[in-house]
Design a protein around this motif. Sequence first.
Motif, PDB file in Angstrom:
ATOM      1  N   LEU A  75     -13.770   8.734   3.433  1.00 25.72           N
ATOM      2  CA  LEU A  75     -14.611   8.815   4.531  1.00 25.72           C
ATOM      3  C   LEU A  75     -15.871   9.359   4.211  1.00 25.72           C
ATOM      4  O   LEU A  75     -16.947   8.477   4.752  1.00 25.72           O
ATOM      5  N   TYR A 130     -13.638  21.346   4.778  1.00 28.59           N
ATOM      6  CA  TYR A 130     -12.334  20.921   4.317  1.00 28.59           C
ATOM      7  C   TYR A 130     -11.839  21.667   3.338  1.00 28.59           C
ATOM      8  O   TYR A 130     -10.627  22.269   3.503  1.00 28.59           O
ATOM      9  N   ARG A 147      -8.990   7.104  11.745  1.00 29.58           N
ATOM     10  CA  ARG A 147      -7.693   7.219  10.719  1.00 29.58           C
ATOM     11  C   ARG A 147      -7.345   8.806  10.855  1.00 29.58           C
ATOM     12  O   ARG A 147      -6.289   9.252  11.073  1.00 29.58           O
ATOM     13  N   ILE A 148      -8.472   9.609  10.441  1.00 26.65           N
ATOM     14  CA  ILE A 148      -8.328  11.097  10.333  1.00 26.65           C
ATOM     15  C   ILE A 148      -7.799  11.550  11.730  1.00 26.65           C
ATOM     16  O   ILE A 148      -7.116  12.396  11.789  1.00 26.65           O
ATOM     17  N   ARG A 175      -8.167  10.627   0.913  1.00 29.76           N
ATOM     18  CA  ARG A 175      -8.441   9.804   2.420  1.00 29.76           C
ATOM     19  C   ARG A 175      -9.860  10.617   2.936  1.00 29.76           C
ATOM     20  O   ARG A 175     -10.672  10.001   3.574  1.00 29.76           O
ATOM     21  N   PHE A 176      -9.830  12.002   2.500  1.00 31.64           N
ATOM     22  CA  PHE A 176     -11.113  12.489   2.940  1.00 31.64           C
ATOM     23  C   PHE A 176     -12.339  12.124   2.302  1.00 31.64           C
ATOM     24  O   PHE A 176     -13.447  11.933   2.681  1.00 31.64           O
ATOM     25  N   ARG A 200     -12.370   4.581   9.087  1.00 36.04           N
ATOM     26  CA  ARG A 200     -11.834   5.709   8.454  1.00 36.04           C
ATOM     27  C   ARG A 200     -11.734   7.169   9.065  1.00 36.04           C
ATOM     28  O   ARG A 200     -10.858   8.025   9.305  1.00 36.04           O
ATOM     29  N   GLN A 241      -4.488  11.263  12.586  1.00 31.70           N
ATOM     30  CA  GLN A 241      -3.478  12.111  11.857  1.00 31.70           C
ATOM     31  C   GLN A 241      -3.559  13.685  12.222  1.00 31.70           C
ATOM     32  O   GLN A 241      -2.563  14.330  12.127  1.00 31.70           O
ATOM     33  N   ILE A 286      -4.796  15.954   5.974  1.00 32.60           N
ATOM     34  CA  ILE A 286      -5.370  14.904   5.288  1.00 32.60           C
ATOM     35  C   ILE A 286      -5.628  15.155   3.850  1.00 32.60           C
ATOM     36  O   ILE A 286      -6.167  16.067   3.182  1.00 32.60           O
ATOM     37  N   ALA A 333      -8.501  18.957   9.210  1.00 30.76           N
ATOM     38  CA  ALA A 333      -8.142  18.175   8.201  1.00 30.76           C
ATOM     39  C   ALA A 333      -7.729  18.829   6.758  1.00 30.76           C
ATOM     40  O   ALA A 333      -6.719  18.314   6.202  1.00 30.76           O
TER      41      ALA A 333
END
Length: 195
Positions: free
Chosen positions: A130, A190, A145-146, A126-127, A142, A149, A122, A111
């Motif tokens: 989550l 991340y 969705r990740i 958005r991260f 959530r 992606q 990502i 991500a």
Amino acid sequence: MGFYKSDNITLHNHPELQANVLRWWESLFLSPDELRKKGIPPAPNEYKAELKRCESITAIMLTEGFRALWLSFPTDLINQAKTEDIERWATITAVLVYITQNSDKHFATVAGEKDESKKSIISESRFLQLQSSRTNDEFIRRLRRILIQIKGKTSVFSMCKDIEKWILEKQRIRTVKNNQKVIVEWAMKYYQAAI
């Protein structure tokens, strides 16, 4: 390090369940040739479709796909299961159907990796959404969705263990210091990938 109650059906307490989970996931995603080589019967196609349509823990628990995974566990574990165990495994099941390729990379690392435009795959917002999920249903939505992606490429085992940690921390079954929470681990992975 946090502790786990010994009577919970977790991968931490019952690492032998990893084989059941991987076999179940493989039955959904490996090719017929790969399954034949491993001696694993293919799962019906409707398992994936049915699980992907579910938007709540309750709906997931009523699917044949969840039932197939749950009933692959040893009978003594099933018989001692508590509601929180079943809900935790339903959450894991709901997310695993969005992993299309079992890789060595953690989902948070994927991500955070940069795309051609030098932005993380990502977005940070958005991260963070989550990480701030309050309910299992919100968390599932959530995380799915990740996974869409990142094209479903992540480690099946690390995903299972992380979902388990997140839920156990929310249920206060796994106690940890703030700096050791699973959402902190995700943030580290991340942001390190984004460097």
